[in-house]
Motif scaffolding. Structure first.
Motif, PDB file in Angstrom:
ATOM      1  N   LEU A   1       1.672  16.350   7.828  1.00  0.00           N
ATOM      2  CA  LEU A   1       0.468  15.261   7.682  1.00  0.00           C
ATOM      3  C   LEU A   1      -0.493  15.474   6.784  1.00  0.00           C
ATOM      4  O   LEU A   1      -1.307  14.707   6.264  1.00  0.00           O
ATOM      5  N   LEU A   2      -0.624  16.680   6.594  1.00  0.00           N
ATOM      6  CA  LEU A   2      -2.312  17.091   5.714  1.00  0.00           C
ATOM      7  C   LEU A   2      -1.919  16.228   4.217  1.00  0.00           C
ATOM      8  O   LEU A   2      -2.394  16.366   3.461  1.00  0.00           O
TER       9      LEU A   2
ATOM     10  N   ALA B   1      -3.373  13.130   3.326  1.00  0.00           N
ATOM     11  CA  ALA B   1      -4.177  12.940   1.446  1.00  0.00           C
ATOM     12  C   ALA B   1      -3.741  12.558   0.472  1.00  0.00           C
ATOM     13  O   ALA B   1      -4.599  11.711  -0.334  1.00  0.00           O
ATOM     14  N   MET B   2      -1.950  11.811   0.168  1.00  0.00           N
ATOM     15  CA  MET B   2      -1.773  11.499  -1.071  1.00  0.00           C
ATOM     16  C   MET B   2      -2.020   9.446  -0.641  1.00  0.00           C
ATOM     17  O   MET B   2      -2.281   9.428  -1.511  1.00  0.00           O
ATOM     18  N   PHE B   3      -1.659   9.345   0.571  1.00  0.00           N
ATOM     19  CA  PHE B   3      -2.008   8.026   1.140  1.00  0.00           C
ATOM     20  C   PHE B   3      -3.192   7.544   0.597  1.00  0.00           C
ATOM     21  O   PHE B   3      -3.766   6.649   0.198  1.00  0.00           O
ATOM     22  N   ILE B   4      -4.381   8.700   1.142  1.00  0.00           N
ATOM     23  CA  ILE B   4      -5.327   8.341   0.835  1.00  0.00           C
ATOM     24  C   ILE B   4      -6.330   8.135  -0.673  1.00  0.00           C
ATOM     25  O   ILE B   4      -6.521   6.882  -0.909  1.00  0.00           O
ATOM     26  N   ALA B   5      -5.717   8.930  -1.336  1.00  0.00           N
ATOM     27  CA  ALA B   5      -6.001   9.453  -2.490  1.00  0.00           C
ATOM     28  C   ALA B   5      -4.751   7.463  -3.302  1.00  0.00           C
ATOM     29  O   ALA B   5      -5.664   7.186  -3.866  1.00  0.00           O
ATOM     30  N   MET B   6      -3.984   7.313  -2.842  1.00  0.00           N
ATOM     31  CA  MET B   6      -2.907   5.852  -3.602  1.00  0.00           C
ATOM     32  C   MET B   6      -3.819   4.746  -3.359  1.00  0.00           C
ATOM     33  O   MET B   6      -3.914   3.883  -3.664  1.00  0.00           O
ATOM     34  N   PHE B   7      -4.340   4.637  -1.811  1.00  0.00           N
ATOM     35  CA  PHE B   7      -5.148   3.292  -1.633  1.00  0.00           C
ATOM     36  C   PHE B   7      -6.734   3.275  -1.616  1.00  0.00           C
ATOM     37  O   PHE B   7      -7.147   2.065  -1.753  1.00  0.00           O
TER      38      PHE B   7
END
Length: 286
Positions: A44-45, A49-55
């Motif tokens: 989840l972490l 973090a990856m999806f937050i960075a991408m979008f």
């Protein structure tokens, strides 16, 4: 074969491993849940973090990448935390393995020998007394064996014990064991590598030719528990089930006494051996 193994302990909508019915089976169940929880949190972490960075920080929104390449504090943190997690998991796992390897104080010993494609069970001792000639082969039950034949025309789903489908999961002679008794298993093989596995016990152990492995269990609940060979041992590997019938200590004592009496009956029927007459001494009279 994966589907067959999964059916060794079927439960409706079962997603997790079986909790088990023995004193020790709670250990791997708990460790599995802890490790799964750690993996879920890390996943989840990382993916969060990856999806937050991408979008949130995508180019179309005018985000500009930072120019720094290293951050000592961050690198120490993301190195130290996984190390701590791994050390904790290793400590917990080691404790479980040490307790499983400790067969001292066993009240009973059973020898398990794997054959292609059946098991042999020999009762060695019980409650400090040697068991006299109690042992037998255990193989796939006749109905499952007949059903599995090509062109048999028989329905595998019709092979049942009560309401339970036991196709390829039943035997002609189950292993009978007492509950609330620490039982030591000595496990070996006569031909190739097998693996003795009953999911409700929480462990499995390889049966290796020329080598004796040990394991133990202490069953808390009476009942019938099923398993299978968990090592690819040949073309009929899928037809090598295990069935354990756990009974009360009183019922087991009666069963064991009857088995010993039955094994002693043929020897008694043969009568005493004919006395051997010693040959005359050299030079003596015949």
């Amino acid at each position: 074969m994966a589907a067959g193994l999964a059916q060794a302990a079927p439960k409706p909508w079962q997603l997790n491993m079986e909790r088990g019915v023995t004193t020790w089976s709670g250990e791997p169940y708990f460790l599995n849940n802890v490790a799964l929880g750690v993996c879920v949190v890390i996943g989840l972490l990382v993916f969060g973090a990856m999806f937050i960075a991408m979008f949130r920080f995508r180019k179309s929104r005018g985000a500009v990448a930072e120019k720094w390449a290293h951050n000592t504090t961050v690198e120490i943190i993301w190195t130290a935390i996984p190390v701590v997690i791994l050390v904790v998991l290793a400590w917990m796992s080691t404790g479980g393995l040490v307790s499983f390897a400790n067969t001292t104080g066993s009240q009973m010993t059973v020898k398990v020998t794997g054959y292609q494609w059946k098991w042999r069970y020999d009762y060695v001792d019980y409650q400090g007394k040697a068991v006299s000639k109690v042992g037998y082969m255990s193989k796939l039950d006749a109905l499952s064996d007949k059903t599995r034949q090509l062109d048999s025309g028989m329905d595998p789903y019709a092979v049942k014990t009560g309401d339970e489908n036991t196709y390829l999961l039943d035997v002609d002679k189950p292993l009978v064991l007492p509950i609330h008794t620490k039982i030591r298993f000595v496990i070996t093989s006569d031909d190739v590598i097998h693996s003795w596995w009953v999911p409700a016990f929480g462990w499995k152990m390889d049966a290796i030719p020329g080598l004796v492995n040990t394991a133990w269990t202490n069953i808390n609940e009476a009942g019938t528990y099923r398993g299978q060979c968990a090592e690819l041992c040949g073309q009929d590997h899928g037809f090598m089930p295990i069935v354990v019938k756990a009974v009360s200590q009183e019922d087991f004592a009666k069963w064991l006494a009857a088995q010993e009496q039955a094994s002693a009956a043929p020897a008694a029927a043969d009568g005493p051996a004919t006395a051997q007459v010693a040959p005359p001494a050299p030079g003596g009279k015949g």
